[in-house]
Design a protein around this motif. Structure first.
Motif, PDB file in Angstrom:
ATOM      1  N   VAL A 217      23.788  87.793  53.321  1.00  8.11           N
ATOM      2  CA  VAL A 217      25.085  87.431  53.890  1.00  8.11           C
ATOM      3  C   VAL A 217      24.952  86.083  54.599  1.00  8.11           C
ATOM      4  CG1 VAL A 217      26.869  88.040  55.569  1.00  8.11           C
ATOM      5  CG2 VAL A 217      25.802  89.823  54.168  1.00  8.11           C
ATOM      6  N   ILE A 218      25.872  85.167  54.276  1.00 12.27           N
ATOM      7  CA  ILE A 218      25.853  83.832  54.862  1.00 12.27           C
ATOM      8  C   ILE A 218      26.432  83.887  56.272  1.00 12.27           C
ATOM      9  CG2 ILE A 218      26.736  81.476  54.651  1.00 12.27           C
ATOM     10  CD1 ILE A 218      26.873  81.921  51.631  1.00 12.27           C
ATOM     11  N   ILE A 219      25.708  83.314  57.205  1.00 13.78           N
ATOM     12  CA  ILE A 219      26.184  83.220  58.588  1.00 13.78           C
ATOM     13  C   ILE A 219      26.521  81.757  58.869  1.00 13.78           C
ATOM     14  CG2 ILE A 219      25.665  83.572  61.012  1.00 13.78           C
ATOM     15  CD1 ILE A 219      25.926  86.151  59.448  1.00 13.78           C
ATOM     16  N   THR A 220      27.771  81.488  59.221  1.00 13.15           N
ATOM     17  CA  THR A 220      28.203  80.123  59.508  1.00 13.15           C
ATOM     18  C   THR A 220      28.278  79.907  61.014  1.00 13.15           C
ATOM     19  OG1 THR A 220      30.031  78.548  59.303  1.00 13.15           O
ATOM     20  CG2 THR A 220      30.614  80.874  59.223  1.00 13.15           C
ATOM     21  N   LYS A 221      27.725  78.790  61.485  1.00 15.25           N
ATOM     22  CA  LYS A 221      27.689  78.477  62.905  1.00 15.25           C
ATOM     23  C   LYS A 221      28.361  77.135  63.186  1.00 15.25           C
ATOM     24  CE  LYS A 221      23.253  80.868  63.591  1.00 15.25           C
ATOM     25  NZ  LYS A 221      21.852  80.738  64.082  1.00 15.25           N
ATOM     26  N   LEU A 222      28.928  77.023  64.364  1.00 16.88           N
ATOM     27  CA  LEU A 222      29.502  75.753  64.799  1.00 16.88           C
ATOM     28  C   LEU A 222      28.390  74.743  65.027  1.00 16.88           C
ATOM     29  CD1 LEU A 222      31.716  73.868  65.988  1.00 16.88           C
ATOM     30  CD2 LEU A 222      31.338  75.021  68.193  1.00 16.88           C
ATOM     31  N   ASN A 223      28.491  73.586  64.357  1.00 18.46           N
ATOM     32  CA  ASN A 223      27.530  72.494  64.556  1.00 18.46           C
ATOM     33  C   ASN A 223      28.053  71.630  65.707  1.00 18.46           C
ATOM     34  OD1 ASN A 223      25.761  70.362  64.422  1.00 18.46           O
ATOM     35  ND2 ASN A 223      25.820  70.204  62.187  1.00 18.46           N
ATOM     36  N   GLU A 224      27.816  72.098  66.916  1.00 12.76           N
ATOM     37  CA  GLU A 224      28.392  71.442  68.084  1.00 12.76           C
ATOM     38  C   GLU A 224      27.779  70.074  68.330  1.00 12.76           C
ATOM     39  OE1 GLU A 224      30.391  73.159  72.060  1.00 12.76           O
ATOM     40  OE2 GLU A 224      28.321  73.810  71.704  1.00 12.76           O
ATOM     41  N   GLU A 225      26.510  69.908  68.019  1.00 18.46           N
ATOM     42  CA  GLU A 225      25.868  68.607  68.217  1.00 18.46           C
ATOM     43  C   GLU A 225      26.535  67.535  67.359  1.00 18.46           C
ATOM     44  OE1 GLU A 225      21.692  68.739  67.686  1.00 18.46           O
ATOM     45  OE2 GLU A 225      21.331  70.200  69.284  1.00 18.46           O
ATOM     46  N   MET A 226      26.827  67.876  66.093  1.00 16.19           N
ATOM     47  CA  MET A 226      27.499  66.926  65.202  1.00 16.19           C
ATOM     48  C   MET A 226      28.894  66.587  65.724  1.00 16.19           C
ATOM     49  SD  MET A 226      28.083  64.985  62.679  1.00 16.19           S
ATOM     50  CE  MET A 226      26.452  65.095  61.963  1.00 16.19           C
ATOM     51  N   CYS A 227      29.634  67.580  66.179  1.00 15.10           N
ATOM     52  CA  CYS A 227      30.987  67.345  66.701  1.00 15.10           C
ATOM     53  C   CYS A 227      30.956  66.415  67.915  1.00 15.10           C
ATOM     54  CB  CYS A 227      31.646  68.673  67.066  1.00 15.10           C
ATOM     55  SG  CYS A 227      32.009  69.735  65.650  1.00 15.10           S
ATOM     56  N   LYS A 228      30.006  66.639  68.805  1.00 14.13           N
ATOM     57  CA  LYS A 228      29.892  65.786  69.985  1.00 14.13           C
ATOM     58  C   LYS A 228      29.506  64.363  69.600  1.00 14.13           C
ATOM     59  CE  LYS A 228      28.741  69.447  73.311  1.00 14.13           C
ATOM     60  NZ  LYS A 228      27.699  69.999  74.230  1.00 14.13           N
ATOM     61  N   GLU A 229      28.629  64.236  68.608  1.00 16.37           N
ATOM     62  CA  GLU A 229      28.214  62.902  68.156  1.00 16.37           C
ATOM     63  C   GLU A 229      29.395  62.142  67.567  1.00 16.37           C
ATOM     64  OE1 GLU A 229      24.837  60.815  65.236  1.00 16.37           O
ATOM     65  OE2 GLU A 229      25.061  63.007  65.301  1.00 16.37           O
ATOM     66  N   LEU A 230      30.232  62.835  66.811  1.00 18.09           N
ATOM     67  CA  LEU A 230      31.400  62.197  66.205  1.00 18.09           C
ATOM     68  C   LEU A 230      32.397  61.751  67.274  1.00 18.09           C
ATOM     69  CD1 LEU A 230      32.011  64.624  63.196  1.00 18.09           C
ATOM     70  CD2 LEU A 230      31.082  62.312  63.084  1.00 18.09           C
ATOM     71  N   SER A 231      32.665  62.593  68.269  1.00 17.33           N
ATOM     72  CA  SER A 231      33.625  62.227  69.317  1.00 17.33           C
ATOM     73  C   SER A 231      33.101  61.064  70.151  1.00 17.33           C
ATOM     74  CB  SER A 231      33.926  63.430  70.207  1.00 17.33           C
ATOM     75  OG  SER A 231      32.760  63.839  70.903  1.00 17.33           O
ATOM     76  N   ALA A 232      31.787  61.028  70.369  1.00 11.74           N
ATOM     77  CA  ALA A 232      31.209  59.919  71.127  1.00 11.74           C
ATOM     78  C   ALA A 232      31.345  58.614  70.356  1.00 11.74           C
ATOM     79  CB  ALA A 232      29.747  60.214  71.438  1.00 11.74           C
ATOM     80  N   ALA A 233      31.108  58.657  69.046  1.00 10.15           N
ATOM     81  CA  ALA A 233      31.238  57.456  68.214  1.00 10.15           C
ATOM     82  C   ALA A 233      32.681  56.982  68.146  1.00 10.15           C
ATOM     83  CB  ALA A 233      30.702  57.727  66.812  1.00 10.15           C
ATOM     84  N   GLY A 234      33.630  57.929  68.223  1.00 11.26           N
ATOM     85  CA  GLY A 234      35.045  57.578  68.145  1.00 11.26           C
ATOM     86  C   GLY A 234      35.698  57.351  69.483  1.00 11.26           C
ATOM     87  N   LYS A 235      34.908  57.414  70.583  1.00  9.23           N
ATOM     88  CA  LYS A 235      35.427  57.204  71.941  1.00  9.23           C
ATOM     89  C   LYS A 235      36.567  58.162  72.275  1.00  9.23           C
ATOM     90  CE  LYS A 235      32.580  53.771  72.430  1.00  9.23           C
ATOM     91  NZ  LYS A 235      31.354  53.915  73.262  1.00  9.23           N
ATOM     92  N   GLY A 236      36.479  59.348  71.702  1.00 12.61           N
ATOM     93  CA  GLY A 236      37.496  60.355  71.979  1.00 12.61           C
ATOM     94  C   GLY A 236      36.908  61.521  72.735  1.00 12.61           C
ATOM     95  N   ILE A 237      37.680  62.570  72.860  1.00 14.31           N
ATOM     96  CA  ILE A 237      37.202  63.756  73.566  1.00 14.31           C
ATOM     97  C   ILE A 237      36.618  64.744  72.565  1.00 14.31           C
ATOM     98  CG2 ILE A 237      38.989  63.498  75.331  1.00 14.31           C
ATOM     99  CD1 ILE A 237      40.244  66.124  73.996  1.00 14.31           C
ATOM    100  N   TYR A 238      35.751  65.595  73.068  1.00  9.41           N
ATOM    101  CA  TYR A 238      35.309  66.749  72.284  1.00  9.41           C
ATOM    102  C   TYR A 238      35.721  67.987  73.055  1.00  9.41           C
ATOM    103  CZ  TYR A 238      32.564  70.644  70.630  1.00  9.41           C
ATOM    104  OH  TYR A 238      32.200  71.886  70.172  1.00  9.41           O
ATOM    105  N   ALA A 239      36.335  68.933  72.359  1.00  6.80           N
ATOM    106  CA  ALA A 239      36.712  70.200  72.976  1.00  6.80           C
ATOM    107  C   ALA A 239      36.355  71.327  72.013  1.00  6.80           C
ATOM    108  CB  ALA A 239      38.198  70.235  73.305  1.00  6.80           C
ATOM    109  N   ARG A 240      35.752  72.348  72.550  1.00  6.81           N
ATOM    110  CA  ARG A 240      35.376  73.493  71.730  1.00  6.81           C
ATOM    111  C   ARG A 240      36.517  74.501  71.706  1.00  6.81           C
ATOM    112  NH1 ARG A 240      30.133  77.353  72.918  1.00  6.81           N
ATOM    113  NH2 ARG A 240      30.701  79.068  71.514  1.00  6.81           N
ATOM    114  N   VAL A 241      36.914  74.879  70.521  1.00  2.45           N
ATOM    115  CA  VAL A 241      38.012  75.830  70.357  1.00  2.45           C
ATOM    116  C   VAL A 241      37.468  77.241  70.507  1.00  2.45           C
ATOM    117  CG1 VAL A 241      39.774  76.713  68.799  1.00  2.45           C
ATOM    118  CG2 VAL A 241      39.276  74.270  68.844  1.00  2.45           C
ATOM    119  N   ASP A 242      38.021  77.969  71.464  1.00  2.00           N
ATOM    120  CA  ASP A 242      37.651  79.373  71.631  1.00  2.00           C
ATOM    121  C   ASP A 242      38.930  80.205  71.644  1.00  2.00           C
ATOM    122  OD1 ASP A 242      38.739  78.819  74.116  1.00  2.00           O
ATOM    123  OD2 ASP A 242      36.787  78.616  75.100  1.00  2.00           O
TER     124      ASP A 242
END
Length: 340
Positions: free
Chosen positions: A249-274
Motif C-alpha cells: 500500500v502506497i503511503i503519501t506524505k506532505l513534502n513540507e521541506e519542498m513547500c517551504k523552499e518554494l515559498s521562500a524562493a517566491g517571497k511568499g508565505i507558506y501555510a500548512r493546510v490542516d
C-alpha cells in the motif's frame, strides 16, 4: 436566447380568455337589450354623441395593457450583456495539484476536497480581484483564464478531479511557468501565484520556475496539503488503496521541506493546510497586503432584462385609453376615426 426570470406569473394569462369572453357576452346582452327599445339605427340618430365602437376599443386597449403587465411581471430576458466595471485589486492565479496523492484522506474530507473548499472561500473574498485556475499533475493546463467572473471560477473548480489529467506526477515547475505566462500585461497590478500541493513526487525545475516568476514581480504563496505522517491513497469507487508494483500500500506524505523552499524562493508565505481555517486566513491576509491597482474588467451577464420595452408599450396603451373618450368629443366631430 430568451427566457422569463419569473415564469410563474405567466399562469395569470389563463384568466385573460375568461375576461374577454365575459366582456363579449356582456356586450352582446347590452346590445340585445337596446334592440328592445327600438330600431338601432333610429336610436343612433337620437344619440349622435354616443359611439358604438369606442367602448370596445377602450376595453381592448386595457386588455392588452393587462396582458403585457403579466408579461412584465414574469421579467422577460434576452441575450447577453457585458458590463465594464472599474476594480481596484490584484491578480491571483491558483495552481491546484490534482494528482492521485491529493485523494488521500489525512485531511478531512480529503486533501483535494479541502483544497477546493479553501479556493472557494478565497474566491468569495475576491470582490475586486481577478482570479485564474490552473490544474496540474504530470502535466499542467489552464482550467480557467484569469477573470473577474467568480461564478464561473467556482463552477470550474467544482468540476476539477484527478481524471482531468491522465499523466500522473507533480509537475510544479510546469504549473508555475504556465501561471506566470497567464497574467494580464497590465503594469502596476499586484500579481500572485497560489500553489496548492502536497509537494510529493515533484519533477525537476520547480524552484527554478518559482525564481523566474519572482523576477517578473510575481509572488508565489504555497499551501501544503496533507500530513507528514502520511496516508494511503483510496481507489475511487472502491474500498481499496493504491499499491506499488510489489503489492504494498502506497503511503503519501506532505513534502513540507519542498513547500517551504518554494515559498521562500517566491517571497511568499507558506501555510500548512490542516483541519482548521488557519491556512485560509493566512493566505487571505497575505493577498490583502499586496499592492492594489485600478483594473478595468468586463463582467458578463447571461441575460439582459427586457422590461423597458414592455413597460413603454403598457404606458402608451394606458395613455391611449385615457385620451379616448367613450363619447365623441365635439371639438373633433369632423374627424371620422370611428363610425357612429
Amino acid at each position: 436566447m430568451f427566457r422569463f426570470a419569473d415564469p410563474t406569473y405567466l399562469y395569470l394569462l389563463i384568466i385573460l380568455p375568461f375576461i374577454a369572453a365575459f366582456y363579449i357576452y356582456s356586450n352582446f346582452k347590452r346590445r340585445k337589450a337596446i334592440k328592445k327599445f327600438g330600431d338601432p339605427e333610429l336610436m343612433a340618430q337620437l344619440m349622435p354623441d354616443v359611439s358604438r365602437y369606442r367602448p370596445d376599443v377602450k376595453f381592448w386597449l386595457v386588455f392588452a395593457a393587462l396582458a403585457l403587465t403579466i408579461v412584465l411581471m414574469a421579467r422577460p430576458q434576452f441575450g447577453t450583456k457585458a458590463e465594464k466595471v472599474e476594480r481596484k485589486g490584484v491578480e491571483v492565479i491558483i495552481a491546484l495539484d490534482i494528482s492521485n496523492s491529493m485523494l488521500a484522506e489525512d485531511i478531512v474530507p480529503s486533501r483535494l476536497q479541502k483544497a477546493k473548499m479553501i479556493v472557494s472561500k478565497l474566491v468569495d473574498e475576491f470582490d475586486q480581484n481577478k482570479v485564474g485556475l490552473i490544474v496540474f499533475a504530470g502535466d499542467a493546463f489552464t482550467q480557467l483564464p484569469i477573470t473577474s467572473d467568480f461564478v464561473s471560477a467556482k463552477m470550474f473548480l467544482e468540476s476539477t478531479t484527478p481524471a482531468l489529467i491522465n499523466r500522473q506526477g507533480t509537475a510544479i515547475g510546469a504549473a508555475v511557468d504556465l501561471a506566470a505566462r497567464s497574467f494580464t500585461p497590465q503594469k502596476g497590478v499586484g500579481k500572485a501565484i497560489v500553489l496548492i500541493t502536497d509537494g510529493e513526487n515533484h519533477e525537476p525545475g520547480a524552484v527554478e520556475a518559482v525564481k523566474e516568476a519572482k523576477k517578473k514581480g510575481i509572488v508565489v504563496h504555497v499551501l501544503g496539503v496533507g500530513s507528514t505522517q502520511g496516508s494511503p491513497i483510496p481507489v475511487p469507487g472502491s474500498s481499496n488503496f493504491k499499491k506499488d508494483r510489489q503489492g504494498n500500500v502506497i503511503i503519501t506524505k506532505l513534502n513540507e521541506e519542498m513547500c517551504k523552499e518554494l515559498s521562500a524562493a517566491g517571497k511568499g508565505i507558506y501555510a500548512r493546510v490542516d483541519n482548521t481555517n488557519s491556512a485560509q486566513k493566512s493566505l487571505i491576509s497575505a493577498i490583502d497586503d499586496m499592492a492594489k491597482s485600478d483594473m478595468e474588467s468586463s463582467v458578463y451577464s447571461d441575460y439582459d432584462e427586457q422590461f423597458q420595452g414592455v413597460a413603454w408599450l403598457i404606458l402608451l396603451l394606458l395613455i391611449a385609453d385615457l385620451m379616448l373618450l367613450e363619447r365623441k368629443n365635439p371639438l373633433f366631430k369632423n374627424i371620422k376615426l370611428f363610425k357612429i
